[in-house]
Design a protein around this motif. Structure first.
Motif, short mmCIF file in Angstrom:
data_model
loop_
_atom_site.label_atom_id
_atom_site.label_comp_id
_atom_site.label_asym_id
_atom_site.label_seq_id
_atom_site.Cartn_x
_atom_site.Cartn_y
_atom_site.Cartn_z
N GLN A 127 0.72 -1.50 -0.03
CA GLN A 127 0.64 -0.33 0.28
C GLN A 127 0.69 1.44 -0.40
OE1 GLN A 127 -0.85 -2.49 2.30
NE2 GLN A 127 -3.04 -2.23 2.44
N GLU A 156 -7.28 -8.37 4.92
CA GLU A 156 -8.77 -8.09 4.26
C GLU A 156 -9.35 -7.03 4.91
OE1 GLU A 156 -9.01 -10.88 2.53
OE2 GLU A 156 -7.68 -12.37 3.02
N LYS A 157 -10.99 -7.49 5.05
CA LYS A 157 -11.32 -5.97 4.79
C LYS A 157 -11.93 -5.92 6.12
CE LYS A 157 -13.46 -6.31 0.16
NZ LYS A 157 -14.97 -5.97 -0.91
N ASN A 180 -5.47 5.78 -2.82
CA ASN A 180 -5.83 4.41 -3.55
C ASN A 180 -5.31 3.24 -2.86
OD1 ASN A 180 -5.60 5.93 -5.53
ND2 ASN A 180 -3.56 6.69 -5.03
N PHE A 182 -6.08 -0.39 -0.52
CA PHE A 182 -6.92 -1.65 -1.08
C PHE A 182 -6.15 -2.46 0.02
CE2 PHE A 182 -2.14 -0.85 -2.84
CZ PHE A 182 -1.77 -1.62 -2.79
N THR A 183 -7.00 -3.17 -0.53
CA THR A 183 -6.42 -4.78 0.49
C THR A 183 -6.52 -6.36 0.12
OG1 THR A 183 -9.21 -5.17 0.50
CG2 THR A 183 -9.29 -3.74 1.66
N GLU A 185 -7.99 -8.36 -0.79
CA GLU A 185 -9.05 -8.77 -1.80
C GLU A 185 -9.04 -8.97 -2.47
OE1 GLU A 185 -11.06 -9.18 2.47
OE2 GLU A 185 -10.06 -8.00 1.35
N GLU A 186 -8.63 -6.82 -3.05
CA GLU A 186 -7.73 -7.06 -4.33
C GLU A 186 -6.73 -7.13 -5.22
OE1 GLU A 186 -9.66 -1.86 -4.19
OE2 GLU A 186 -9.46 -3.20 -2.21
N VAL A 189 -7.57 -10.55 -6.63
CA VAL A 189 -8.23 -10.27 -7.96
C VAL A 189 -7.48 -9.55 -9.05
CG1 VAL A 189 -10.15 -8.79 -9.84
CG2 VAL A 189 -10.27 -9.94 -7.64
N ALA A 190 -6.02 -9.02 -8.75
CA ALA A 190 -5.16 -8.75 -9.69
C ALA A 190 -4.05 -9.67 -10.13
CB ALA A 190 -4.27 -7.37 -9.41
#
Length: 268
Positions: A127, A156-157, A180, A182-183, A185-186, A189-190
């Motif tokens: 991050q 995580e969230k 910007n 992010f966690t 979980e994102e 996906v990437a």
């Protein structure tokens, strides 16, 4: 001088005492080390029992909590620990000078040109980088040897992320980190779009909640760490509001905090 200006000039995201306030009130570091040891004992890591001469990178080593653990876990292999903060590296040097298999460098990973690695640990680093996530992650992967592995550790969230999200309206938004944010979980996906083998793990950690009635100096240091700021810049009203936002997250004086690990294996 704004926080953003300080960050660029001194490469310091938060002071060591703020970081230490978090380390001392959570079991997350211990859970990650237990997962490292479990994976090692089950031959899931690219470094096996009896291996020598392997190279491990602790990327964003902070105060060396994991560096020290890795040095003992892999005593016949080299540990390279890097951090962009001079404050952290200066504190680490005297603690690590007697550990023969550790090398310390104050440098950004983007500028590090040295070697390739069998294993890389990037715990709560992504991050806070200036380089776009995928570009940065690809660079890390390119420094892995064939069959080398990268562990990306992020919240995580549930947990710290909720504190940050709920406090955004009060925070100094000059920091691009929060704009910007992010966690894990994102990240999952990437990473699915990269040509790597992936495994995932969630650690159900916790940390001691802040005393929202009469916050202690340690509570304030902890909030300074979470919010990447000096809370003396905020009014007492804003400080109490930030603390009040955490009350629904508290159970038995603890905040339960999920941490995700993406285990990225380079195949070629």
């Amino acid at each position: 001088m704004s926080f953003a200006e300080i960050m660029i000039k001194d490469y310091t995201f938060t002071s060591p005492k703020n970081y230490l306030a978090y380390v001392e009130r959570t079991n997350e570091k211990l859970l990650l080390q237990e997962e490292l040891l479990r994976a090692f004992n089950n031959n899931e890591l690219p470094i096996k029992k009896g291996d020598t001469g392997k190279k491990i990178l602790d990327l964003g080593c902070g105060l060396g909590t994991h560096t020290n653990f890795l040095s003992k876990m892999f005593p016949d292999n080299k540990i390279i620990a890097i951090d962009i903060s001079k404050d952290y590296i200066d504190l680490l040097i005297p603690k690590m000078k007697t550990i023969y298999n550790v090398e310390l460098y104050k440098i950004a990973f983007e500028d590090y040109i040295g070697t390739t690695f069998d294993f890389i640990l990037a715990s709560h680093v992504l991050q806070y980088i200036q380089t776009p996530f995928i570009e940065f992650t690809n660079k890390i992967i390119q420094t892995l040897k064939s069959q080398g592995e990268l562990w990306i550790v992020l919240q995580e969230k549930r947990g710290l992320n909720q504190i940050i999200v709920q406090s955004k309206e009060i925070l100094n938004t000059q920091s691009s980190f929060f704009k910007n944010w992010f966690t894990h979980e994102e990240v999952r996906v990437a990473l699915d779009h990269l040509n790597v083998t992936l495994r995932y793990k969630t650690l159900h950690s916790r940390f001691r909640a802040i005393n929202y009635i009469t916050p202690t100096a340690d509570d304030i240091n902890f909030l300074n760490f979470v919010l990447l700021n000096d809370l003396t810049d905020y009014s007492k009203h804003d400080l109490l509001k930030i603390i009040e936002l955490q009350k629904p997250l508290i159970h038995n004086d603890m905040i339960y905090h999920d941490v995700g690990i993406s285990k990225v294996r380079r195949m070629s």
